[in-house]
Every structure is written in C-alpha cells, then in structure tokens.
Design an enzyme around this catalytic site. Structure first.
Site, mmCIF file in Angstrom:
data_model
loop_
_atom_site.group_PDB
_atom_site.id
_atom_site.type_symbol
_atom_site.label_atom_id
_atom_site.label_comp_id
_atom_site.label_asym_id
_atom_site.label_seq_id
_atom_site.Cartn_x
_atom_site.Cartn_y
_atom_site.Cartn_z
ATOM 1 N N LYS A 211 0.909 -1.057 0.063
ATOM 2 C CA LYS A 211 0.191 -0.022 -0.007
ATOM 3 C C LYS A 211 0.896 1.319 0.117
ATOM 4 O O LYS A 211 1.944 1.237 -0.690
ATOM 5 C CB LYS A 211 -1.069 0.010 1.189
ATOM 6 C CG LYS A 211 -1.778 -1.434 1.115
ATOM 7 C CD LYS A 211 -3.008 -1.412 2.055
ATOM 8 C CE LYS A 211 -3.655 -2.556 1.949
ATOM 9 N NZ LYS A 211 -5.079 -2.448 2.805
ATOM 10 N N HIS B 103 -7.911 -2.993 -6.403
ATOM 11 C CA HIS B 103 -8.117 -3.038 -5.068
ATOM 12 C C HIS B 103 -9.209 -2.163 -4.394
ATOM 13 O O HIS B 103 -9.660 -0.980 -4.935
ATOM 14 C CB HIS B 103 -6.662 -2.497 -4.401
ATOM 15 C CG HIS B 103 -6.760 -3.220 -2.921
ATOM 16 N ND1 HIS B 103 -7.290 -2.158 -1.917
ATOM 17 C CD2 HIS B 103 -6.139 -3.939 -2.138
ATOM 18 C CE1 HIS B 103 -7.064 -2.621 -0.896
ATOM 19 N NE2 HIS B 103 -6.403 -3.795 -1.014
ATOM 20 N N GLU C 244 -9.555 -0.276 -2.130
ATOM 21 C CA GLU C 244 -9.220 1.106 -1.946
ATOM 22 C C GLU C 244 -9.044 2.079 -3.083
ATOM 23 O O GLU C 244 -9.379 3.163 -3.074
ATOM 24 C CB GLU C 244 -7.732 1.216 -1.204
ATOM 25 C CG GLU C 244 -7.907 0.612 0.246
ATOM 26 C CD GLU C 244 -6.549 0.034 0.821
ATOM 27 O OE1 GLU C 244 -5.566 0.077 0.209
ATOM 28 O OE2 GLU C 244 -6.741 -0.766 1.923
ATOM 29 N N GLY D 296 -7.709 -4.410 7.006
ATOM 30 C CA GLY D 296 -7.015 -3.589 7.804
ATOM 31 C C GLY D 296 -7.800 -3.505 9.461
ATOM 32 O O GLY D 296 -7.640 -2.643 9.979
ATOM 33 N N SER E 94 -6.735 -8.956 6.559
ATOM 34 C CA SER E 94 -6.251 -9.507 8.135
ATOM 35 C C SER E 94 -5.541 -10.683 7.963
ATOM 36 O O SER E 94 -5.731 -11.436 9.082
ATOM 37 C CB SER E 94 -7.414 -8.927 9.059
ATOM 38 O OG SER E 94 -7.801 -7.752 9.112
#
Ligand code: 13P
Length: 250
Positions: free
Chosen positions: A12, A95, A97, A173, A213
């Site tokens: 990231k 992704h 994000e 996350g 995670s």
C-alpha cells in the site's frame, strides 16, 4: 493438478525507497526457502530499488496500480511500459481502496486488466463485498458481477495464468478476518464463475487468493482450504511476520 500457492504482499502507501531496501534485506533470509510463489507489490517509487534488492532471489515484484494509456499527458500516472521496464511482473488491479477512494469502476478496471496483459504483466485482480452487502445476502451476486465485468475480453489462456484476490472490504485492515469457511465459500464461487465464463480447465488453473487481515496466526487454516491458493497481505507484509505466512506449511 495442484496449484502452487502464491503469497503476495501489498505494501500500500508504505515504505520510502530506503525503508523498502531495509525491508527486503530483513525478509530475504526468511523467505528464501519458500515452497510458494512470493511477490512484493510495492509503491511505484519503490519498484526500481525493490527489483534491485531481490535480484537473483525467489521474490518477484509487482506494482499496486497502473494507468490504461501508453504514455502522454496524464500527470501523476504510471504507464504499463514503465512498470515492465523497471522489472516488475505483476500488477494489482481493482483493489477496494482504488475502487473507493479513486472511484475506479468495473468498466475502467476491465481496461486495466486488458492493458496489463497487452504488456505481459500478470494482474492480481481484486474483488470483494462491503459489510452491508454481506449482511443483505448479495455477496456472491456482487462478486460474480465484478469478475464477469472485469474479465470482459480476457482470453482463456490469459485467465489461466492470472490471480484473483478475494478481499472482503470489512476484513481489510480491521483485524477482523473472514473465517476460513466464509473465505472458502466465496473463493469456490469465484472458481465456479470462471468455469462458467471459460471452462473447468481454466477454473482449475487460475489462482485465487484471500486477503483481509491475514497474518501468521490465521494463515494456516485459510490456506488449507481447497479453493484458497494464496494470500494478498497488507499490514503483515511490512514486517518479518510476512515470512510466517510464506512458510505456513513448514
Ligand atoms: P490487511 O492485510 O492489512 O488487512 O490488508 C489486506 C489488503 O488489502 C491486501 O491487499
């Protein structure tokens, strides 16, 4: 035919070039005997130093994003040729994000997937549902829509060699991993969707990762599932713990 597992780090927006070199040096002795494919997907500015740092090792390098044009007036974007010339072989596409913060939709992501293949880069295509979608029972429909839209025009041969990462948004996350059964259910549905679009041979070859995670503690159970062929790792890819995932079977 057993699919070889693939463990990829998604760094990231972390690690300056100097820090990237340090992380590669830390991980090098820890991942060198992996029985899995190992990929570091890193910020654009880190691609050159990371390619240099992993030269001659079992680690391959990927970009986290890429633009759909060859070159020109697209201030701030990175062209596929730049990634290839820098020595990376992989690129993360779609992704959550990017979808959320940069408003990338499936039509645009489909163009990215096709462009990556055109340049010999292998996409790690991400998909995943929100908590709201999971709770309203539309997860599998949503994932199928993402996969079918993003793979328009992708050939069977191309699809066979690529990677799809299932990343439930609520697990990214948050420390809240999907259970191995939840992850397996969706990864199996993705494989069935690939069989529908192409055929069972392609579905047997494509590799499907779980992401969200994943860490040294939960990786074994997730990676033991028949349809989970690897992991896309965020937070845990930035430290020595990444090697525990890579060496999950030792
Ligand atoms: P975390 O492992 O930090 O949850 O991130 C997962 C992810 O988004 C990988 O692409």
């Amino acid at each position: 035919m057993a699919r070889r597992k693939i463990i990829a780090g998604n760094w990231k927006m972390n690690k300056t070039p100097s820090e990237a070199r340090e992380l590669c040096a830390l991980l090098a002795p820890l991942v060198k005997d992996a029985d899995t494919d190992v990929v570091y997907c890193v910020p654009a500015i880190d691609i050159v130093p990371v390619v240099e740092a992993v030269k001659g090792s079992n680690v391959e390098v990927g970009a986290e994003n890429m633009y759909i044009e060859e070159k020109g007036a697209y201030t701030g974007e990175i062209a596929p040729d730049m990634i290839v010339d820098a020595g990376a072989k992989w690129v993360i596409i779609g992704h959550s994000e990017r979808r959320e913060y940069f408003k990338e939709d499936d039509a645009f992501l489909n163009k990215k997937v096709l462009k990556a293949f055109e340049h010999g880069l292998t996409p790690i295509l991400c998909c995943g549902e929100s908590l709201e979608q999971r709770e309203s029972g539309v997860t599998l429909d949503w994932i199928r829509l993402q996969i079918k839209s993003d793979l328009q025009g992708v050939t069977k041969e191309q699809a066979s060699g690529m990677v799809i990462a299932y990343e439930p948004i609520w697990a990214i996350g948050t420390g809240k991993t999907a259970t191995a059964d939840q992850a397996e259910e969706v990864c199996r549905a993705i494989r069935e969707c690939i069989a529908e679009i192409y055929d069972t041979d392609t579905a047997e070859k494509i590799r499907i990762q779980y992401g969200g995670s994943m860490n040294g503690g939960n990786c074994k159970e997730l990676l033991a599932k028949p349809n989970i062929d690897g992991g896309l790792i965020g937070g845990a890819s930035l430290k020595a713990e990444f090697a525990e995932i890579v060496n999950y079977n030792k």
